[in-house]
Design an enzyme around this catalytic site. Structure first.
Site, PDB file in Angstrom:
ATOM      1  N   ASP A 418      12.879   2.444  -4.507  1.00  0.00           N
ATOM      2  CA  ASP A 418      11.442   2.664  -4.337  1.00  0.00           C
ATOM      3  C   ASP A 418      11.171   4.135  -3.997  1.00  0.00           C
ATOM      4  OD1 ASP A 418       8.767   2.025  -4.142  1.00  0.00           O
ATOM      5  OD2 ASP A 418       8.902   1.326  -2.065  1.00  0.00           O
ATOM      6  N   GLU A 421       9.335   8.761  -7.004  1.00  0.00           N
ATOM      7  CA  GLU A 421       8.579   9.611  -7.963  1.00  0.00           C
ATOM      8  C   GLU A 421       8.997  11.075  -7.869  1.00  0.00           C
ATOM      9  OE1 GLU A 421       7.203   7.224  -5.952  1.00  0.00           O
ATOM     10  OE2 GLU A 421       7.304   5.835  -7.619  1.00  0.00           O
ATOM     11  N   ASP A 489       2.174  -0.736  -6.546  1.00  0.00           N
ATOM     12  CA  ASP A 489       1.287  -1.343  -5.542  1.00  0.00           C
ATOM     13  C   ASP A 489      -0.048  -1.765  -6.150  1.00  0.00           C
ATOM     14  OD1 ASP A 489       3.371  -0.791  -3.922  1.00  0.00           O
ATOM     15  OD2 ASP A 489       2.432   0.913  -2.897  1.00  0.00           O
TER      16      ASP A 489
HETATM   17  C1  GLC Z   1       5.932   0.955  -1.422  1.00  0.00           C
HETATM   18  C2  GLC Z   1       6.371  -0.054  -2.477  1.00  0.00           C
HETATM   19  C3  GLC Z   1       6.188  -1.454  -1.942  1.00  0.00           C
HETATM   20  C4  GLC Z   1       6.963  -1.600  -0.640  1.00  0.00           C
HETATM   21  C5  GLC Z   1       6.530  -0.553   0.373  1.00  0.00           C
HETATM   22  C6  GLC Z   1       7.377  -0.573   1.637  1.00  0.00           C
HETATM   23  O1  GLC Z   1       4.573   0.867  -1.216  1.00  0.00           O
HETATM   24  O2  GLC Z   1       5.691   0.117  -3.674  1.00  0.00           O
HETATM   25  O3  GLC Z   1       6.593  -2.398  -2.891  1.00  0.00           O
HETATM   26  O4  GLC Z   1       6.768  -2.876  -0.107  1.00  0.00           O
HETATM   27  O5  GLC Z   1       6.624   0.740  -0.196  1.00  0.00           O
HETATM   28  O6  GLC Z   1       8.701  -0.355   1.363  1.00  0.00           O
END
Ligand code: GLC
Length: 785
Positions: A418, A421, A489
């Site tokens: 995650d 980017e 998200d």
């Molecule tokens: C980001 C991710 C989400 C995750 C959050 C906490 O917003 O896109 O899926 O739950 O971070 O890790």
């Protein structure tokens, strides 16, 4: 040389009542001239390339296959001509013809006519029909480092693709930017989002072509958004105008070529196709176990639990929170005993903290992104102050990959990448930050892909013969070789639910077959109706994961009242029944690049109706099933059925295609149709992909007038033995003329987990089979109807 003064410099014009804003990154501000590629001064063929010189630039043309031609135009070629995306080499040699006006390269499928004065690249079918042309006035041009290619816009031309982009299926009239962005609270209009896939398919005059701009700088695509219907254009802030042109006829063939060039996914672990339950965050091992146990107690099939960031010690990657997750091995053991897998999140940001292994090693070995003076770049993410590994370096990728032992030792086999980017609070990592010898703007769009690559390569090595499951948020073309993706998200609204399918289907056009959305919507709380509807659609999303933001209401299937729980359970059961079909559809993706979830534009390209905003979200799930996303507030819906005859899955009611019909769409029965003549292998309901079930493979066949076949594929779902021929594959055929169903001899050395085969007929009035159940040995099988 042709030089044009930028008209905005001398005379800025402001249209009435329209907000006029200079692009912040633009050469307009600093007053750069426009340079347009001018007349050819000379050319030569060398090292597999035709090199063409003008006063402004040099162009190199390569042939990859009869349908794939690369054109690379630059003012200043980088001698290191590498690509993150492309895994193929060009042909060593090819022929061309020169006339006074043109240099023509003709393959068996395509003609590239290179106009000499001025230099323009025009692509034709072999019988001379124009597929795609440079705009005769502006062709390829530069404003400083920024390079743009203007193209002729054909009458009625449509554009599909670009991966994870909001907006309509047909992108005509819209413009997009590729700049991988952490986009919390994105809307159905936001752009850019998390990923970069600079590949689109153009459709006009009954023809198809594809174009992939392989450039990781911030890039731009304008499909006639603001050009008075004159031109489309694409370009980038820097680098070469480096594109691959695809001339195959048919969207599926173009996808096949694009994924031949950039790679295809490998077989995913079977468990990752089961139902996945996630949340930010299950706060302790006990909570994770409790949720898993509840699935089993309630007999709701499920395969995967997730740990979001709170399983870590202070958000330090590759650690476990000693209080809340004190015995990871024990947790994984208990989950395994219940046939659950665990996926854990990792973010790229390494917490700045002496004594933390990954921080100390990264500092000692100089593995982090830097300012030009050598100081490590620091940005804030969940752990506070962080440094960011330079995943563009092989040694860094190896180091990162090996660190997964902290997760694999206790038994984790799924790795969720995650914030890559990369994200940092403020969302504005300075442009002077360097990854190796490259500044951030040049490589940002590939950072997430390289993290996913490091994760995949590392965990594949550690897990030996077991398939890792890797999921990433940021991506660049080619990421399908390493990882699944999800669309970040999203929000708990009907509009997001529908958008999700356009994103999934558009990602599918760009090689990403294994795609998910947060079912239920990440932010906000869905109404029970939305939750139920979205879950029923999840059955038909390649990756089926329920996920929600911190602080939202609990989302598990039993949180919605007894009646809704039963609907949710039934839809998850439907997913498990379909697994033999789904797994075979993934196999098809590994072979051809065709996505599992497919916009109707792939097969019904010439049908105007499928681009209609009312119908653009409809999609094929594999070869046989047409799924219609319907908002949670609607209990019936006007839908469009394309060419063919269609059976409603739930009732076997038959509809003729090429018409709009209003169909019931109660929350208990999502409109799903099966194309007449289709073959869908199914199984009985199991509680997890590791469950043996009743050992019967049901082969469902819906009557139709045209012969059809389906490639059934199975392997152990776990290992790479299939690469050594340990798989089970056979072609199932339905022949309505000879009234027969046949199964070819089995190919491969795997013994099917199904000991019996059962034929289930739909729409065959009055036909009763003698041998409904057949022993599943390897022989050819013929059944007369
Ligand atoms: C980001 C991710 C989400 C995750 C959050 C906490 O917003 O896109 O899926 O739950 O971070 O890790």
């Amino acid at each position: 040389m042709q030089r044009f003064q930028n008209p905005h410099l001398t005379k800025p014009t402001k249209p009435n009542n329209v907000a006029f804003k200079y692009p912040i990154h633009s050469g307009y501000i600093t007053g750069m001239n426009l340079e347009i590629a001018g007349n050819v001064q000379g050319f030569k063929q060398q090292d597999g390339a035709l090199t063409i010189k003008t006063a402004e630039a040099e162009a190199r043309v390569y042939i990859y296959s009869p349908t794939i031609i690369r054109v690379n135009i630059s003012k200043n070629f980088n001698p290191d001509d590498t690509s993150f995306a492309v895994i193929r080499q060009p042909l060593a040699d090819f022929d061309f013809d020169e006339s006074s006006a043109n240099i023509d390269i003709i393959t068996s499928a395509l003609k590239l006519s290179i106009q000499k004065s001025p230099l323009r690249f025009n692509f034709f079918t072999t019988d001379g029909i124009s597929l795609s042309e440079d705009d005769s006035r502006f062709g390829t041009n530069w404003q400083g480092e920024r390079v743009t290619c203007f193209r002729r816009l054909f009458e009625g031309e449509r554009f599909i693709g670009l991966g994870e982009k909001t907006g309509n299926l047909d992108r005509r009239g819209a413009a997009y930017v590729n700049w991988n962005t952490d986009a919390p609270n994105y809307t159905p209009e936001s752009d850019p989002l998390y990923k970069t896939f600079p590949f689109f398919i153009g459709l006009h005059s009954g023809l198809t072509y594809g174009l992939f701009l392989d450039n990781t700088h911030k890039s731009y695509f304008d499909f006639g958004a603001s050009t008075d219907e004159e031109t489309s254009w694409f370009g980038a802030d820097g680098g070469d105008l480096n594109y691959y042109f695809f001339g195959a006829q048919g969207v599926a063939k173009i996808i096949e070529d694009y994924t031949w060039l950039t790679g295809r996914m490998e077989m995913p672990p079977l468990w990752s196709l089961g139902y996945q339950q996630c949340r930010w965050s299950y706060m302790s091992a006990d909570e994770v176990l409790n949720i898993a146990q509840t699935f089993r107690k309630k007999q709701i099939p499920s395969d995967v639990m997730y740990c979001d960031i709170d399983y870590m010690d202070d958000f330090k990657i590759f650690t476990w929170n000693k209080k809340t997750f004190p015995k990871p091995k024990q947790l994984l053991g208990k989950l395994k005993a219940m046939n659950f897998k665990l996926v854990t999140i990792v973010d790229p940001g390494i917490k700045v903290e002496e004594g933390y292994k990954e921080y100390d090693e990264g500092i000692e070995r100089d593995y982090f992104a830097k300012y030009p003076d050598g100081e490590n770049y620091t940005g804030y993410v969940w752990p506070g102050r962080c440094h960011f590994p330079d995943f563009f370096r092989e040694d860094v990728r190896e180091w990162w990959g090996a660190a997964f032992k902290a997760l694999t030792n206790p038994g984790v086999e799924g790795f969720w990448n995650d914030m890559n980017e990369p994200a940092a609070w403020g969302q504005n990592i300075p442009w002077i930050v360097k990854f190796g010898d490259k500044f951030m703007p040049e490589v940002r769009n590939a950072y997430g892909m390289q993290m996913a690559r490091a994760t995949y390569e590392g965990t594949r090595k550690i897990l030996g013969n077991k398939r890792p499951f890797v999921l990433t948020r940021a991506a660049y073309s080619g990421t399908q070789r390493y990882s699944a993706v999800w669309t970040g998200d999203n929000t708990a609204t009907d509009a997001h639910m529908l958008l999700g399918h356009r994103l999934v289907n558009s990602l599918g056009l760009t090689g990403m077959a294994f795609v998910g959305v947060d079912i239920g919507g990440f932010s906000g709380n869905p109404t029970p109706e939305l939750m139920v509807r979205w879950n029923s659609l999840g059955t038909y999303i390649p990756m089926f994961r329920n996920h929600a933001i911190q602080g939202s209401k609990m989302r598990e299937p039993w949180e919605w009242g007894e009646d809704n729980e039963q609907i949710i359970k039934k839809d998850i059961e439907q997913r498990y029944k379909l697994l033999p079909y789904l797994y075979s559809s993934f196999y098809q993706s590994t072979q051809t690049g065709l996505p599992v979830s497919r916009t109707l534009a792939i097969e019904h390209t010439a049908d105007e109706n499928i681009f209609d905003k009312r119908f653009q979200n409809e999609f094929m799930f594999g070869d046989a099933m047409l799924v219609v996303p319907v908002e949670s507030t609607k209990l019936n819906e006007d839908i469009y059925l394309p060419k063919g005859s269609w059976y409603r899955l739930s009732s076997d009611q038959l509809y003729e295609g090429e018409q709009i019909v209003n169909v019931p769409a109660p929350l208990t029965d999502l409109p799903v149709f099966v194309k007449a003549g289709s073959i869908i292998p199914m199984q009985s309901v199991v509680q997890s992909t590791n469950d043996k079930g009743d050992g019967i493979l049901q082969i469902h066949i819906w009557n139709g007038s045209e012969a059809n076949s389906f490639v059934y594929y199975e392997d152990d779902g776990v290992s790479y033995d299939y690469e050594q021929g340990v798989y089970y594959k056979r072609v199932i055929r339905f022949d309505p003329v000879n009234k027969s169903i046949s199964l070819s001899v089995v190919e491969g050395a795997f013994k099917s987990r199904f000991v019996q085969l059962k034929l289930v007929l739909h729409g065959f009035e009055g036909i009763k089979l003698n041998d409904e159940v057949i022993v599943n040995d390897n022989r050819e099988i013929q059944v007369k109807l």
